[in-house]
Enzyme design. Structure first.
Site, PDB file in Angstrom:
ATOM      1  N   GLU A 232       0.819  -1.209   0.000  1.00 52.44           N
ATOM      2  CA  GLU A 232       0.000   0.000   0.000  1.00 52.44           C
ATOM      3  C   GLU A 232       0.858   1.266   0.000  1.00 52.44           C
ATOM      4  O   GLU A 232       0.502   2.256  -0.625  1.00 52.44           O
ATOM      5  CB  GLU A 232      -0.865  -0.045   1.265  1.00 52.44           C
ATOM      6  CG  GLU A 232      -2.013   0.894   1.314  1.00 52.44           C
ATOM      7  CD  GLU A 232      -2.864   0.628   2.548  1.00 52.44           C
ATOM      8  OE1 GLU A 232      -2.895   1.510   3.425  1.00 52.44           O
ATOM      9  OE2 GLU A 232      -3.486  -0.439   2.642  1.00 52.44           O
ATOM     10  N   ASP A 233       1.992   1.228   0.703  1.00 55.44           N
ATOM     11  CA  ASP A 233       2.762   2.451   0.953  1.00 55.44           C
ATOM     12  C   ASP A 233       4.130   2.527   0.286  1.00 55.44           C
ATOM     13  O   ASP A 233       4.748   3.581   0.294  1.00 55.44           O
ATOM     14  CB  ASP A 233       2.972   2.622   2.469  1.00 55.44           C
ATOM     15  CG  ASP A 233       1.670   2.871   3.211  1.00 55.44           C
ATOM     16  OD1 ASP A 233       0.676   3.248   2.563  1.00 55.44           O
ATOM     17  OD2 ASP A 233       1.646   2.687   4.436  1.00 55.44           O
TER      18      ASP A 233
END
Length: 194
Positions: free
Chosen positions: A63-64
């Site tokens: 996600e990051d």
């Protein structure tokens, strides 16, 4: 059950630490790596499945972290398809189109996916949210109601999201340690809402 050191856990911790290098938590300057470590520790209270603990350490990586730094293919090669599927299952869609979708859209998508996710993903999600909620209580002790200004959503929206996750975990997993602990954490934060 508790988080036990293994070479695989060590590799996952190293990947997470590199991926989140330089990142901090929203509510204080704590290095971000403290969050996935806490999530792995919490999830190890609910299961002794090493893949679940590894996925908990890696749960925010896809996600990051840009795929050019560490991709799902990298994760699969290093930790296997099962771990990668767990991480995908608890990752928000922040890459749809050219812009990050609005907060509510991302959260609704997360909840829709959670309804179909594996029990392992539900445990990771519960552990993630338990740590987030506990961190909110700690931030409120330091900042008072100013704590709410840190987030991308107001108190009622945050509580809607966390309550919805608690409902999904309870519905899917029944009355278990994860669902009870998550509900307790939601209630603790609800008591702080202005």
């Amino acid at each position: 059950m508790s988080l036990t050191w293994t070479p695989t856990i060590d590799r996952a911790l190293a990947v997470a630490a590199r991926g989140h290098a330089g990142q901090t938590r929203k509510d204080d300057p704590t290095p971000y790596i403290a969050h996935p470590v806490a999530v792995a520790m919490i999830v190890s209270d609910f299961t002794d499945d090493q893949d679940v603990a590894v996925a908990a350490l890696l749960h925010d990586v896809l996600e990051d972290v840009p795929p050019s730094v560490y991709s799902a293919d990298d994760m699969t090669a290093e930790f296997g398809e099962r771990v990668t599927e767990f991480v995908r299952g608890v990752s928000e869609d922040k890459t749809a189109g050219e812009e990050t979708p609005p907060w509510r859209v991302r959260k609704e998508g997360y909840l829709a996916a959670l309804a179909e996710d594996s029990e392992e993903c539900l445990l990771i999600s519960a552990a993630d949210k338990i740590h987030n909620l506990r961190s909110m209580v700690a931030a409120h002790e330091r900042l008072g109601d100013d704590m709410w200004g840190i987030f991308n959503a107001g108190p009622q929206e945050k509580l809607w999201f966390y309550s919805s996750i608690a409902d999904a975990v309870t519905e899917r997993l029944g009355d278990c340690a994860a669902s009870r602990e998550l509900r307790r954490a939601v209630d603790d934060v609800a008591a702080l809402a202005p």
